[in-house]
Scaffold this motif. Structure first.
Motif, short mmCIF file in Angstrom:
data_model
loop_
_atom_site.label_atom_id
_atom_site.label_comp_id
_atom_site.label_asym_id
_atom_site.label_seq_id
_atom_site.Cartn_x
_atom_site.Cartn_y
_atom_site.Cartn_z
N TRP A 405 0.85 -1.20 0.00
CA TRP A 405 0.00 0.00 0.00
C TRP A 405 0.89 1.25 0.00
O TRP A 405 0.67 2.19 -0.77
CB TRP A 405 -0.85 -0.05 1.27
N ARG A 406 1.89 1.27 0.88
CA ARG A 406 2.79 2.44 0.96
C ARG A 406 3.57 2.61 -0.34
O ARG A 406 3.74 3.72 -0.83
CB ARG A 406 3.78 2.27 2.12
N ARG A 407 4.07 1.49 -0.89
CA ARG A 407 4.85 1.59 -2.14
C ARG A 407 4.00 2.20 -3.25
O ARG A 407 4.43 3.10 -3.97
CB ARG A 407 5.34 0.20 -2.58
N VAL A 408 2.79 1.70 -3.36
CA VAL A 408 1.92 2.14 -4.46
C VAL A 408 1.60 3.63 -4.33
O VAL A 408 1.71 4.40 -5.29
CB VAL A 408 0.62 1.30 -4.49
N VAL A 409 1.23 4.05 -3.12
CA VAL A 409 0.86 5.45 -2.92
C VAL A 409 2.08 6.36 -3.12
O VAL A 409 1.99 7.42 -3.75
CB VAL A 409 0.22 5.65 -1.53
N ALA A 410 3.25 5.92 -2.62
CA ALA A 410 4.46 6.74 -2.77
C ALA A 410 4.88 6.82 -4.24
O ALA A 410 5.19 7.91 -4.74
CB ALA A 410 5.60 6.15 -1.92
N ASP A 411 4.86 5.70 -4.94
CA ASP A 411 5.23 5.70 -6.36
C ASP A 411 4.28 6.59 -7.16
O ASP A 411 4.70 7.32 -8.06
CB ASP A 411 5.19 4.28 -6.95
N ALA A 412 3.00 6.49 -6.84
CA ALA A 412 2.00 7.29 -7.56
C ALA A 412 2.26 8.78 -7.33
O ALA A 412 2.20 9.58 -8.27
CB ALA A 412 0.59 6.91 -7.11
N ALA A 413 2.58 9.14 -6.09
CA ALA A 413 2.84 10.54 -5.78
C ALA A 413 4.06 11.04 -6.56
O ALA A 413 4.05 12.14 -7.12
CB ALA A 413 3.04 10.72 -4.29
N ARG A 414 5.10 10.21 -6.61
CA ARG A 414 6.31 10.61 -7.36
C ARG A 414 6.02 10.78 -8.84
O ARG A 414 6.54 11.67 -9.49
CB ARG A 414 7.42 9.58 -7.16
N ALA A 415 5.19 9.93 -9.36
CA ALA A 415 4.91 9.97 -10.80
C ALA A 415 3.80 10.97 -11.15
O ALA A 415 3.49 11.17 -12.31
CB ALA A 415 4.53 8.58 -11.29
N GLY A 416 3.16 11.55 -10.12
CA GLY A 416 2.10 12.52 -10.40
C GLY A 416 0.80 11.87 -10.85
O GLY A 416 0.00 12.49 -11.55
N VAL A 417 0.58 10.63 -10.45
CA VAL A 417 -0.70 9.97 -10.76
C VAL A 417 -1.64 10.19 -9.56
O VAL A 417 -1.30 9.79 -8.45
CB VAL A 417 -0.52 8.47 -11.02
N PRO A 418 -2.78 10.83 -9.77
CA PRO A 418 -3.63 11.13 -8.61
C PRO A 418 -4.31 9.86 -8.05
O PRO A 418 -4.91 9.09 -8.80
CB PRO A 418 -4.69 12.08 -9.18
N THR A 419 -4.17 9.67 -6.75
CA THR A 419 -4.83 8.53 -6.10
C THR A 419 -5.53 9.03 -4.84
O THR A 419 -5.19 8.62 -3.73
CB THR A 419 -3.80 7.45 -5.71
N PRO A 420 -6.54 9.90 -4.99
CA PRO A 420 -7.17 10.46 -3.79
C PRO A 420 -7.72 9.40 -2.84
O PRO A 420 -7.56 9.51 -1.62
CB PRO A 420 -8.27 11.35 -4.34
N ALA A 421 -8.34 8.36 -3.38
CA ALA A 421 -8.97 7.37 -2.49
C ALA A 421 -7.93 6.41 -1.90
O ALA A 421 -7.99 6.09 -0.71
CB ALA A 421 -10.05 6.61 -3.23
N PHE A 422 -6.98 5.96 -2.72
CA PHE A 422 -5.92 5.09 -2.18
C PHE A 422 -5.16 5.82 -1.06
O PHE A 422 -4.93 5.27 0.00
CB PHE A 422 -4.90 4.73 -3.28
N SER A 423 -4.74 7.07 -1.36
CA SER A 423 -3.89 7.74 -0.38
C SER A 423 -4.67 8.18 0.85
O SER A 423 -4.16 8.10 1.96
CB SER A 423 -3.07 8.87 -1.00
N SER A 424 -5.91 8.61 0.67
CA SER A 424 -6.64 9.03 1.88
C SER A 424 -7.01 7.80 2.73
O SER A 424 -7.08 7.91 3.96
CB SER A 424 -7.87 9.87 1.53
N SER A 425 -7.22 6.64 2.11
CA SER A 425 -7.49 5.44 2.90
C SER A 425 -6.27 5.05 3.72
O SER A 425 -6.38 4.66 4.89
CB SER A 425 -7.85 4.25 2.01
N LEU A 426 -5.11 5.19 3.09
CA LEU A 426 -3.87 4.88 3.82
C LEU A 426 -3.67 5.87 4.97
O LEU A 426 -3.30 5.49 6.08
CB LEU A 426 -2.68 4.91 2.85
N ALA A 427 -3.96 7.14 4.70
CA ALA A 427 -3.82 8.16 5.75
C ALA A 427 -4.79 7.88 6.90
O ALA A 427 -4.46 8.03 8.08
CB ALA A 427 -4.05 9.55 5.19
N TYR A 428 -5.99 7.43 6.55
CA TYR A 428 -6.99 7.09 7.58
C TYR A 428 -6.47 5.95 8.45
O TYR A 428 -6.53 6.00 9.68
CB TYR A 428 -8.29 6.69 6.88
N PHE A 429 -5.93 4.94 7.79
CA PHE A 429 -5.39 3.79 8.51
C PHE A 429 -4.26 4.23 9.44
O PHE A 429 -4.23 3.86 10.62
CB PHE A 429 -4.88 2.77 7.47
#
Ligand code: NDP
Length: 476
Positions: A405-429
């Motif tokens: 989960w962390r790898r995917v959200v971090a890679d997406a952020a670096r590449a500029g791919v928006p993942t509002p639901a993935f990243s906010s779910s991880l932040a919630y967790f």
């Protein structure tokens, strides 16, 4: 009077529900404001069962055996009130009005109270599954009185979807409970779809894969823990080519998602109840963001190249990472939705059985999924589960999926791919499991500028610091 149940409002949903009732052996009274719809139903499907058509509301009511059960399946809002106003003077004490439209639960509470004053039962009922579901077996969520369910239960349980011999219908609770859980169901559906869309976007960006290749990945996922209707139709839609251009269908569709409003209702209600349904909220806002074409165009011009080039090294590892991130985020979305139902149930005194909700969503509805069985087990085992995230099956999946989960959200952020639901779910967790939250600082700031007071970790009481004075602490 011969009909066991009646349907007024015979557009696509009412028509299919009436046919479903007739096919299951019930004698169905029919009515629609414009009689053409009634006539065409009888002309086209009259041989599917026993229908009693009427052109006036009075004849329709007279054709029903008592206590009468009338399903109203018209446009939500003012049309529903108009039909109820027409019906009420024709009904007698103990009769039942069932609103199967997509009403807001607050409207249902208001209508239930008004009809109770007339000695009538008003049953706001959530129906999920679209037109196919209405015809072949929807998931049915009736609210209203327990007494009304004694008449309606056997009928609805028979026409509902069946999973392992269990009907996807049960009495949810009094007044607006049925429409409330249908609303949250739709909110979860928003989150589920947004998460699936983000997973697709990640696979496409990370693998430079074609939609048809990604369809294969979803097809594979549908054989495992993620098995669900939405994953299944994702494979279908991604695999489809536009007949006119031969391009992938998903590439010719305008990327602006629409909504009818149930996601918004869910978020509004969660704000009122103070329940953080961050996944559903992000999904609702993501749809709304997609529709702001002018802002998107302006931002695209200003920042043409904001992300790093994304190069995934190991295809299989990445696909598995995205799968795990999707499953964990989905668990968060469902955990939040079930928290929301619990809060609504407490606020309005509905006594909703959460495990029962998972049971009736296993078939018929859009969010039907294999893992709903696990949700049912979780709440059956521990009725007061603090959050679905800590139930053993879910805790195992989420715990094992965290690194991915962390790898995917971090890679997406670096590449500029928006993942509002993935990243906010991880932040919630992460926020839920954190030892300390910066909420302490927020309390300090509130006390500093507004004397809003705070509690201490080491002593009982309510305190205030004299920020503008000698900075000593006083008990408030
Ligand atoms: P519509 O929402 O398009 O409504 C059309 C029906 O409402 C027609 O029968 C129409 O009668 C009647 N109607 C409209 N205004 C009035 C009025 N003032 N007085 C009397 N009748 C009126 O139909 P659907 O079948 O799509 O949906 C019915 C309900 O089910 C809605 O509340 C919808 O939100 C809900 N729903 C829909 C789902 C779906 O997948 N479509 C899924 C689940 C729920 P007339 O023929 O005379 O115009």
């Amino acid at each position: 009077a011969t009909a066991q149940i009646g349907v007024t409002g015979l557009a696509v949903m009412g028509r299919n529900l009436a046919r479903n009732l007739a096919r299951n052996g019930f004698t169905v009274a029919l009515h629609n404001r414009s009689p053409e719809r009634t006539r065409s139903l009888v002309a086209e499907h009259g041989d599917e069962g026993t229908f009693v058509p009427s052109e006036s509301m009075a004849d329709f009511v007279a054709s029903l055996e008592r206590p009468r059960a009338v399903i109203v399946m018209v446009k939500a809002g003012a049309p529903t009130d108009a039909v109820i106003d027409e019906l009420v003077p024709l009904l007698e004490e103990g009769d039942i009005v069932v609103d199967c439209g997509n009403a807001h639960f607050a409207d249902t509470r208001r209508r239930e109270e008004a009809l109770r004053g007339h000695g009538l039962h008003f049953v706001g009922t959530g129906v999920s599954g679209g037109e196919e579901g209405a015809l072949r077996g929807p998931s049915i969520m009736p609210g209203g009185s327990a007494e009304s369910y004694r008449k309606l239960g056997p009928i609805f349980e028979k026409i509902a979807a069946q999973v392992d011999g269990v009907p996807c219908c049960r009495h949810i609770g009094p007044d607006g409970a049925g429409h409330f859980v249908k609303m949250v169901h739709n909110g979860i559906e928003y989150a589920d779809m947004q998460l699936i869309a983000e997973a697709y976007d990640l696979l496409r960006a990370g693998l430079s894969a074609s939609p048809a290749e990604i369809a294969e990945i979803f097809r594979e996922w549908n054989g495992g823990e993620l098995e669900s209707f939405l994953i299944e139709i994702t494979a279908d839609v991604l695999g489809h080519s536009d007949p006119a251009t031969a391009r992938p269908f998903v590439d010719v569709v305008l990327d602006q998602a629409e909504q009818k409003g149930t996601g918004r209702w869910t978020v509004q209600s969660a704000l009122d109840l103070g329940i953080p349904i961050t996944g559903i909220a992000e999904a609702t806002f993501a749809r709304s963001l997609s529709g702001h074409a002018d802002q998107r165009a302006a931002a695209r011009r200003a920042f043409p190249d904001a992300g790093e080039k994304w190069q995934v090294d190991d295809r299989d590892t990445f696909v598995e990472d995205v799968r795990r991130a999707l499953l964990s985020s989905k668990i968060v979305a469902y955990a939040q939705g079930f928290d929301h139902i619990r809060a609504g149930s407490q606020e309005y005194d509905w006594d909703i059985d959460l495990g029962g909700m998972a049971t009736i969503w296993r078939g018929g509805c859009i969010i039907r999924a294999r893992f709903l069985d696990r949700i049912r087990e979780a709440y059956d085992t521990e009725r007061d589960l603090p959050t679905l995230l800590v139930a053993p099956w879910f805790a195992d999946r989420v715990g094992a999926g965290v690194p991915a989960w962390r790898r995917v959200v971090a890679d997406a952020a670096r590449a500029g791919v928006p993942t509002p639901a993935f990243s906010s779910s991880l932040a919630y967790f992460d926020a839920l499991r954190a030892e300390r939250l910066p909420a302490a600082l927020i309390q300090g700031l509130r006390d500093n500028f507004g004397a809003h007071t705070y509690h201490r970790v080491d002593r009982e009481g309510t305190f205030h610091t004299l920020w503008a004075g000698d900075r000593s602490e006083v008990e408030a």
